[in-house]
Design a protein around this motif. Structure first.
Motif, PDB file in Angstrom:
ATOM      1  N   GLU A   8       0.704  -1.172  -0.019  1.00 19.79           N
ATOM      2  CA  GLU A   8      -0.135   0.192   0.114  1.00 19.79           C
ATOM      3  C   GLU A   8       0.900   1.362   0.003  1.00 19.79           C
ATOM      4  O   GLU A   8       0.575   2.303  -0.703  1.00 19.79           O
ATOM      5  CB  GLU A   8      -0.779   0.155   1.139  1.00 19.79           C
ATOM      6  CG  GLU A   8      -1.922   1.205   1.237  1.00 19.79           C
ATOM      7  CD  GLU A   8      -2.974   0.990   0.465  1.00 19.79           C
ATOM      8  OE1 GLU A   8      -3.478   2.056  -0.019  1.00 19.79           O
ATOM      9  OE2 GLU A   8      -3.284   0.089  -0.285  1.00 19.79           O
ATOM     10  N   ARG A  19      -8.127   5.285  -5.270  1.00 22.35           N
ATOM     11  CA  ARG A  19      -8.900   3.976  -4.898  1.00 22.35           C
ATOM     12  C   ARG A  19      -9.646   4.186  -3.603  1.00 22.35           C
ATOM     13  O   ARG A  19     -10.689   3.658  -3.462  1.00 22.35           O
ATOM     14  CB  ARG A  19      -7.779   2.737  -4.403  1.00 22.35           C
ATOM     15  CG  ARG A  19      -7.126   2.303  -5.700  1.00 22.35           C
ATOM     16  CD  ARG A  19      -6.265   1.080  -5.338  1.00 22.35           C
ATOM     17  NE  ARG A  19      -5.710   0.421  -6.598  1.00 22.35           N
ATOM     18  CZ  ARG A  19      -6.195  -0.327  -7.614  1.00 22.35           C
ATOM     19  NH1 ARG A  19      -7.665  -0.604  -7.412  1.00 22.35           N
ATOM     20  NH2 ARG A  19      -5.635  -0.786  -8.606  1.00 22.35           N
ATOM     21  N   ASP A  20      -9.081   5.284  -2.588  1.00 22.12           N
ATOM     22  CA  ASP A  20      -9.829   5.608  -1.432  1.00 22.12           C
ATOM     23  C   ASP A  20     -11.036   6.356  -1.947  1.00 22.12           C
ATOM     24  O   ASP A  20     -11.997   5.863  -1.481  1.00 22.12           O
ATOM     25  CB  ASP A  20      -8.967   6.756  -0.699  1.00 22.12           C
ATOM     26  CG  ASP A  20      -9.619   7.037   0.432  1.00 22.12           C
ATOM     27  OD1 ASP A  20     -10.081   6.209   1.332  1.00 22.12           O
ATOM     28  OD2 ASP A  20      -9.780   8.159   0.777  1.00 22.12           O
ATOM     29  N   ALA A  22     -12.878   5.946  -4.906  1.00 16.16           N
ATOM     30  CA  ALA A  22     -13.660   4.785  -5.359  1.00 16.16           C
ATOM     31  C   ALA A  22     -14.272   3.965  -4.132  1.00 16.16           C
ATOM     32  O   ALA A  22     -15.532   3.761  -4.336  1.00 16.16           O
ATOM     33  CB  ALA A  22     -13.003   3.715  -6.207  1.00 16.16           C
ATOM     34  N   ARG A  23     -13.512   3.610  -2.993  1.00 16.76           N
ATOM     35  CA  ARG A  23     -14.329   2.895  -1.905  1.00 16.76           C
ATOM     36  C   ARG A  23     -15.070   3.763  -1.284  1.00 16.76           C
ATOM     37  O   ARG A  23     -16.327   3.225  -0.757  1.00 16.76           O
ATOM     38  CB  ARG A  23     -13.131   2.613  -0.901  1.00 16.76           C
ATOM     39  CG  ARG A  23     -12.263   1.410  -1.323  1.00 16.76           C
ATOM     40  CD  ARG A  23     -11.457   0.821  -0.276  1.00 16.76           C
ATOM     41  NE  ARG A  23     -10.191   1.891   0.076  1.00 16.76           N
ATOM     42  CZ  ARG A  23      -9.102   2.007  -0.212  1.00 16.76           C
ATOM     43  NH1 ARG A  23      -8.674   1.156  -1.240  1.00 16.76           N
ATOM     44  NH2 ARG A  23      -8.466   2.933   0.305  1.00 16.76           N
ATOM     45  N   ARG A  24     -15.042   5.093  -1.133  1.00 20.05           N
ATOM     46  CA  ARG A  24     -15.921   5.940  -0.402  1.00 20.05           C
ATOM     47  C   ARG A  24     -17.181   6.135  -1.196  1.00 20.05           C
ATOM     48  O   ARG A  24     -18.099   6.136  -0.574  1.00 20.05           O
ATOM     49  CB  ARG A  24     -15.161   7.534   0.011  1.00 20.05           C
ATOM     50  CG  ARG A  24     -14.372   7.419   0.826  1.00 20.05           C
ATOM     51  CD  ARG A  24     -13.534   8.895   0.863  1.00 20.05           C
ATOM     52  NE  ARG A  24     -12.578   9.019   1.670  1.00 20.05           N
ATOM     53  CZ  ARG A  24     -12.629   9.399   2.895  1.00 20.05           C
ATOM     54  NH1 ARG A  24     -13.873   9.945   3.394  1.00 20.05           N
ATOM     55  NH2 ARG A  24     -11.611   9.580   3.631  1.00 20.05           N
ATOM     56  N   GLU A  26     -18.185   4.002  -3.452  1.00 21.51           N
ATOM     57  CA  GLU A  26     -18.914   2.597  -3.176  1.00 21.51           C
ATOM     58  C   GLU A  26     -19.689   2.584  -1.895  1.00 21.51           C
ATOM     59  O   GLU A  26     -20.795   1.875  -2.001  1.00 21.51           O
ATOM     60  CB  GLU A  26     -17.944   1.407  -3.287  1.00 21.51           C
ATOM     61  CG  GLU A  26     -18.380   0.193  -3.329  1.00 21.51           C
ATOM     62  CD  GLU A  26     -19.188  -0.280  -4.587  1.00 21.51           C
ATOM     63  OE1 GLU A  26     -19.859  -1.143  -4.609  1.00 21.51           O
ATOM     64  OE2 GLU A  26     -18.893   0.314  -5.335  1.00 21.51           O
ATOM     65  N   ALA A  27     -18.919   2.783  -0.949  1.00 25.16           N
ATOM     66  CA  ALA A  27     -19.731   2.844   0.441  1.00 25.16           C
ATOM     67  C   ALA A  27     -21.083   3.723   0.574  1.00 25.16           C
ATOM     68  O   ALA A  27     -21.949   3.430   1.244  1.00 25.16           O
ATOM     69  CB  ALA A  27     -18.820   3.226   1.439  1.00 25.16           C
ATOM     70  N   ARG A 302     -17.644  -2.686 -10.481  1.00 23.20           N
ATOM     71  CA  ARG A 302     -16.282  -2.381 -10.091  1.00 23.20           C
ATOM     72  C   ARG A 302     -16.317  -1.034  -9.606  1.00 23.20           C
ATOM     73  O   ARG A 302     -16.749  -0.139 -10.124  1.00 23.20           O
ATOM     74  CB  ARG A 302     -15.469  -2.670 -11.244  1.00 23.20           C
ATOM     75  CG  ARG A 302     -15.420  -3.978 -12.095  1.00 23.20           C
ATOM     76  CD  ARG A 302     -14.769  -4.017 -13.219  1.00 23.20           C
ATOM     77  NE  ARG A 302     -14.644  -5.314 -13.926  1.00 23.20           N
ATOM     78  CZ  ARG A 302     -14.394  -5.686 -15.213  1.00 23.20           C
ATOM     79  NH1 ARG A 302     -13.798  -4.480 -15.983  1.00 23.20           N
ATOM     80  NH2 ARG A 302     -14.599  -6.509 -15.758  1.00 23.20           N
ATOM     81  N   PRO A 303     -15.621  -0.735  -8.141  1.00 25.19           N
ATOM     82  CA  PRO A 303     -15.790   0.400  -7.685  1.00 25.19           C
ATOM     83  C   PRO A 303     -15.107   1.761  -8.497  1.00 25.19           C
ATOM     84  O   PRO A 303     -15.602   2.586  -8.499  1.00 25.19           O
ATOM     85  CB  PRO A 303     -14.934   0.134  -6.316  1.00 25.19           C
ATOM     86  CG  PRO A 303     -14.889  -1.192  -6.129  1.00 25.19           C
ATOM     87  CD  PRO A 303     -15.123  -1.868  -7.487  1.00 25.19           C
ATOM     88  N   ALA A 307     -17.327   4.738  -9.855  1.00 27.54           N
ATOM     89  CA  ALA A 307     -16.811   6.217  -9.170  1.00 27.54           C
ATOM     90  C   ALA A 307     -16.719   7.272 -10.252  1.00 27.54           C
ATOM     91  O   ALA A 307     -17.104   7.892 -10.346  1.00 27.54           O
ATOM     92  CB  ALA A 307     -15.267   6.008  -8.245  1.00 27.54           C
TER      93      ALA A 307
END
Length: 425
Positions: A8, A19-20, A22-24, A26-27, A302-303, A307
Motif C-alpha cells: 500500500e 482507490r480511496d 472509489a471506496r468512499r 462505493e460505500a 467495479r468500484p 466512481a
C-alpha cells in the motif's frame, strides 16, 4: 535491517487517493441502486459532448468567426452522427428517472407541485450561471472590437442546445400523464405530421409539433421502464431491429437525410425539428440501451468504474451547459494568440482537419475541466434539511463531502448515512 515497504505504501500517492475515493463512493451508494441508469446517462452526455466537438467548426474568415460542419464538406463522415447523436437515450433515462422519482414522491406524501419545483430548480439553476457569464462575455467581446457576426455565432452555439432543457422540463411536468401514455400515440403524431409535411406539401411549421411529440416517444419508453414494464430483453431487440430497419428504409426510399444532426445547406434536417427518421433511429438507440443494461451493471459493479460514472453524473448539467463554451474559449484564445490553426479555425473539408480536430479534443477537455471547477457549485446547490435534499457526508479528500446519485426510494438509507438524490439532465 531495512524495512520492506508495504504494498500500500509502495503505490503512488495518486493511485491510493483514487482507490480511496472509489471506496468512499462505493460505500455511499445504496445497495438497490440500478447503476445501469447512470451508465447510460454518462454515455449520452459524453456522446453529445464529443459529437458537438467533432461536427462543429469555427472558421476564421476575414476577421470573423462563422460556424461550419465537416458533414457539409465530407459526407463520408455521416456515420459519426449515428454514434454521437444520443438525445433519445437522454430522454429514455429521463423518463425512467422521472417516473420513479414521482412514484417515490407520492409514496412520501410529497405534492406534485413540490416535486416538480424541486426537479425544475435542479434543472435550471446552472442555466442562470451560463446566461450571466455569456451576457458579460458578449458585451466584452463587442467592446473589444469583435464583429456582431462573430458574437452572434458564439451565442448561437451556446444557446441553441438549451432547447433540450425546455422540452425536457415540459416532459418532466407531464410525467404523471406520460406514465399512462403508450409510446405509439406520440409516434403516430410524428408519422402524420411528416406525412402532411412531405407527402402533401403541408406548411413547414407543422414540423415543430414533432419537437414535443418526437422526444415524447423515448420519454414514454423510459416511463414504462421505470414502472417495470420493460424488464426483459425482448423489448430491446424489437426496438433495436425494428427501429434500425425502418430508419434505413426511410433514408433509402423515403428521401430522409442520412445524417442524424443538422447539416448547413441541407434542405431537410432530421433534428430541427425531429423527423420520423430521427424518432425511429431513437427507438433503435433505446433498444440498444435496454440491451446494455446487463453488461453495464456488471462493469459498474467495479468500484473504480462506478466512481467515474458517479462523478460524471454529478456534473452532467455542468458538462452539458459548458462544453460548447470550453471549445469556443480554446478557439478564440488560440486565434488571438497564435492565429488560425488547422482543425480549429480552418474549413473542415478534408481528412487533415479531422486528424487535427482529434488532437484538439484533449485541449477542449482541459478547458471543460476548468469550467467545471468554476461552475459545478451551481449544479450542486446547497444541502437542504428534510426529505429529498442533498445530505453531505465526509468528503473524499476534500472535506466538502462527496455525493452519489441516489435513487428516489423512500426509507432506504445508504451505508454511513451518505445520501444523494437521483439527479437528471
Amino acid at each position: 535491517m531495512r524495512e520492506t515497504p508495504r504494498p500500500e505504501m509502495a503505490r503512488p500517492r495518486e493511485t491510493v487517493r483514487i482507490r480511496d475515493l472509489a471506496r468512499r463512493i462505493e460505500a455511499a451508494t445504496p445497495p438497490g441502486r440500478d447503476r445501469a441508469v447512470d451508465g447510460l446517462r454518462t454515455v449520452a452526455i459524453l456522446g453529445v459532448v464529443l459529437g458537438h466537438w467533432l461536427v462543429t467548426a469555427l472558421v476564421a474568415d476575414s476577421g470573423t468567426l462563422r460556424a461550419a460542419s465537416p458533414l457539409q464538406y465530407q459526407p463520408g463522415l455521416t456515420p459519426v452522427s449515428w454514434v454521437f447523436q444520443t438525445l433519445a437515450v437522454f430522454f429514455l433515462v429521463g423518463g425512467q428517472m422521472g417516473a420513479k422519482s414521482y412514484d417515490g414522491a407520492r409514496a412520501r406524501g410529497v405534492t406534485y407541485r413540490r416535486w416538480l419545483r424541486a426537479r425544475l430548480v435542479r434543472l435550471f439553476r446552472p442555466v442562470a450561471a451560463v446566461l450571466t457569464v455569456w451576457a458579460v462575455a458578449a458585451g466584452a467581446l463587442l467592446g473589444s472590437g469583435a464583429s456582431l457576426s462573430t458574437v452572434y455565432t458564439l451565442l448561437k452555439l451556446v444557446l441553441s442546445p438549451l432547447w433540450f432543457l425546455l422540452v425536457y422540463a415540459a416532459l418532466t411536468a407531464a410525467t404523471p400523464l406520460v406514465a399512462r401514455l403508450h409510446p405509439l400515440w406520440p409516434l403516430a403524431v410524428v408519422l402524420h405530421v411528416d406525412l402532411v409535411r412531405f407527402g402533401f406539401d403541408g406548411p413547414a411549421w407543422l414540423g415543430w409539433i414533432n419537437l414535443a411529440a418526437g422526444w415524447l416517444v423515448p420519454y414514454c419508453l423510459g416511463a414504462a421502464w421505470g414502472s417495470g414494464r420493460l424488464r426483459g430483453r425482448t423489448a430491446g431487440w424489437v426496438l433495436l431491429t425494428g427501429g434500425a430497419v425502418v430508419t434505413a428504409g426511410l433514408i433509402l426510399f423515403g428521401g430522409y437525410p442520412a445524417a442524424m444532426v443538422g447539416v448547413p445547406g441541407a434542405s431537410i434536417s432530421n433534428l430541427n425539428p425531429p423527423t420520423l427518421a430521427a424518432v425511429t433511429f431513437g427507438l433503435a438507440q433505446c433498444g440498444a440501451a435496454l440491451l446494455l443494461r446487463g453488461p453495464l451493471r456488471r462493469v459498474l459493479a467495479r468500484p473504480v468504474a462506478w466512481a467515474v460514472v458517479a462523478l460524471v453524473n454529478l456534473a452532467a448539467m455542468t458538462v452539458f451547459l459548458w462544453h460548447q463554451t470550453a471549445m469556443m474559449a480554446v478557439s478564440v484564445t488560440t486565434l488571438r494568440l497564435a492565429g488560425p490553426q488547422t482543425g480549429l479555425h480552418t474549413v473542415p473539408d478534408g481528412p487533415g482537419w479531422v486528424l487535427a480536430r482529434l488532437c484538439w479534443l484533449p485541449v477542449f477537455a482541459a478547458a471543460l475541466l476548468i469550467c467545471w471547477a468554476a461552475f459545478h457549485g451551481y449544479e450542486a446547490g446547497r444541502p437542504r434539511k428534510g426529505g429529498g435534499g442533498v445530505v453531505r457526508g465526509g468528503g473524499p479528500g476534500t472535506g466538502g463531502g462527496s455525493r452519489i446519485v441516489r435513487e428516489g426510494r423512500p426509507g432506504k438509507q445508504a451505508p454511513q448515512a451518505r445520501h444523494v438524490e437521483q439527479r437528471s439532465v
